[in-house]
Design an enzyme around this catalytic site. Structure first.
Site, PDB file in Angstrom:
ATOM      1  N   GLY A  45      19.624  13.284  -0.264  1.00 19.66           N
ATOM      2  CA  GLY A  45      20.064  12.009  -0.809  1.00 19.66           C
ATOM      3  C   GLY A  45      21.569  12.028  -1.010  1.00 19.66           C
ATOM      4  N   GLN A  50      29.420   9.372  -4.674  1.00 16.53           N
ATOM      5  CA  GLN A  50      29.666  10.734  -4.186  1.00 16.53           C
ATOM      6  C   GLN A  50      30.592  10.790  -2.972  1.00 16.53           C
ATOM      7  OE1 GLN A  50      25.271  11.833  -4.124  1.00 16.53           O
ATOM      8  NE2 GLN A  50      26.234  13.754  -4.706  1.00 16.53           N
ATOM      9  N   CYS A  92      22.606  19.071  -6.246  1.00 17.45           N
ATOM     10  CA  CYS A  92      23.376  17.849  -6.019  1.00 17.45           C
ATOM     11  C   CYS A  92      24.572  18.223  -5.146  1.00 17.45           C
ATOM     12  CB  CYS A  92      23.859  17.308  -7.368  1.00 17.45           C
ATOM     13  SG  CYS A  92      24.860  15.822  -7.234  1.00 17.45           S
ATOM     14  N   LEU A  93      24.863  17.417  -4.136  1.00 13.59           N
ATOM     15  CA  LEU A  93      25.986  17.738  -3.231  1.00 13.59           C
ATOM     16  C   LEU A  93      27.333  17.731  -3.960  1.00 13.59           C
ATOM     17  CD1 LEU A  93      24.997  15.830   0.038  1.00 13.59           C
ATOM     18  CD2 LEU A  93      24.789  18.274  -0.435  1.00 13.59           C
ATOM     19  N   HIS A 134      17.169  10.666  -9.014  1.00 10.46           N
ATOM     20  CA  HIS A 134      18.459  11.378  -9.079  1.00 10.46           C
ATOM     21  C   HIS A 134      19.580  10.480  -8.531  1.00 10.46           C
ATOM     22  CE1 HIS A 134      20.987  15.175  -8.419  1.00 10.46           C
ATOM     23  NE2 HIS A 134      21.637  14.259  -7.720  1.00 10.46           N
ATOM     24  N   GLU A 135      19.330   9.859  -7.376  1.00  9.98           N
ATOM     25  CA  GLU A 135      20.372   9.032  -6.749  1.00  9.98           C
ATOM     26  C   GLU A 135      20.631   7.748  -7.544  1.00  9.98           C
ATOM     27  OE1 GLU A 135      22.094  10.522  -4.644  1.00  9.98           O
ATOM     28  OE2 GLU A 135      20.646  12.110  -4.209  1.00  9.98           O
ATOM     29  N   HIS A 138      22.996   8.376 -10.236  1.00 14.44           N
ATOM     30  CA  HIS A 138      24.395   8.420  -9.769  1.00 14.44           C
ATOM     31  C   HIS A 138      25.039   7.026  -9.821  1.00 14.44           C
ATOM     32  CE1 HIS A 138      25.448  12.384  -8.331  1.00 14.44           C
ATOM     33  NE2 HIS A 138      24.351  12.504  -7.604  1.00 14.44           N
TER      34      HIS A 138
HETATM   35 NI    NI Z   1      23.459  14.156  -6.779  1.00 18.02          NI
END
Ligand code: NI
Length: 173
Positions: A45, A50, A92-93, A134-135, A138
């Site tokens: 994701g 991000q 998480c990236l 999660h996304e 964000h």
């Molecule tokens: Ni993340």
């Protein structure tokens, strides 16, 4: 085009994104670039903040590029309902190499718009549900590190030290 993924510490990650209002070629290009970036970074994701865009939009592909039907863009998503709970490792990236257990609902119903501005509703389970939650967080400036407080002091302290160390030595960039 592969975009640069913003790492923890950048204020854009802690800011609420704007609603997407223009469903045009520019949006389509952004979404395509986000899919390409997510795949290159081996994520399942990726949310617009991000990549430095403060917008309510994320892309997801829990198959890692293997299943075309799993490649979904969620624009202006709203979580309608959640059920059950699941506990699993989450990453998480924007926090490279940081993983810890997060408890989240196991089933989620989400409504969103696609790149053409068409509204859709999906019921998702397990990893896909975890990813959507999660996304979506964000998009409201909420990060998964908020869940650290649910861990024991020792576990939390270990992860916080690892994050601080990475920032200190510039390993995020
Ligand atoms: Ni993340």
């Amino acid at each position: 085009m592969i975009l640069k993924v913003v790492k923890y510490g950048d204020p854009v990650l802690e800011k609420e994104g704007q609603l997407v209002t223009e469903f045009d070629g520019k949006l389509n290009e952004l979404v395509e670039n986000m899919f390409e970036t997510m795949l290159a970074e081996k994520g399942v994701g990726l949310a617009a903040p991000q990549i430095g865009q403060s917008l309510k939009l994320f892309v997801m592909d829990c198959s890692g590029g293997k299943e075309p039907k799993d490649r979904i863009a969620f624009i202006n998503p709203i979580i309608q309902e959640t059920k059950d709970t699941q506990v699993g490792d989450e990453g998480c990236l924007s926090f490279p190499d940081i993983y810890f257990q997060v408890e989240r609902p196991r089933i989620v119903t989400v409504t969103a718009f696609d790149v053409n501005g068409k509204e859709f509703t999906m019921n998702l389970e397990d990893l896909a549900a975890r990813c959507v939650l999660h996304e979506t967080d964000h998009l409201y400036g909420k990060l998964f590190t908020d869940f650290l407080k649910k861990l024991s002091f020792l576990k939390r302290d270990k992860i916080k030290k690892k994050i601080d160390k990475k920032i200190k030595y510039g390993e995020w960039d």
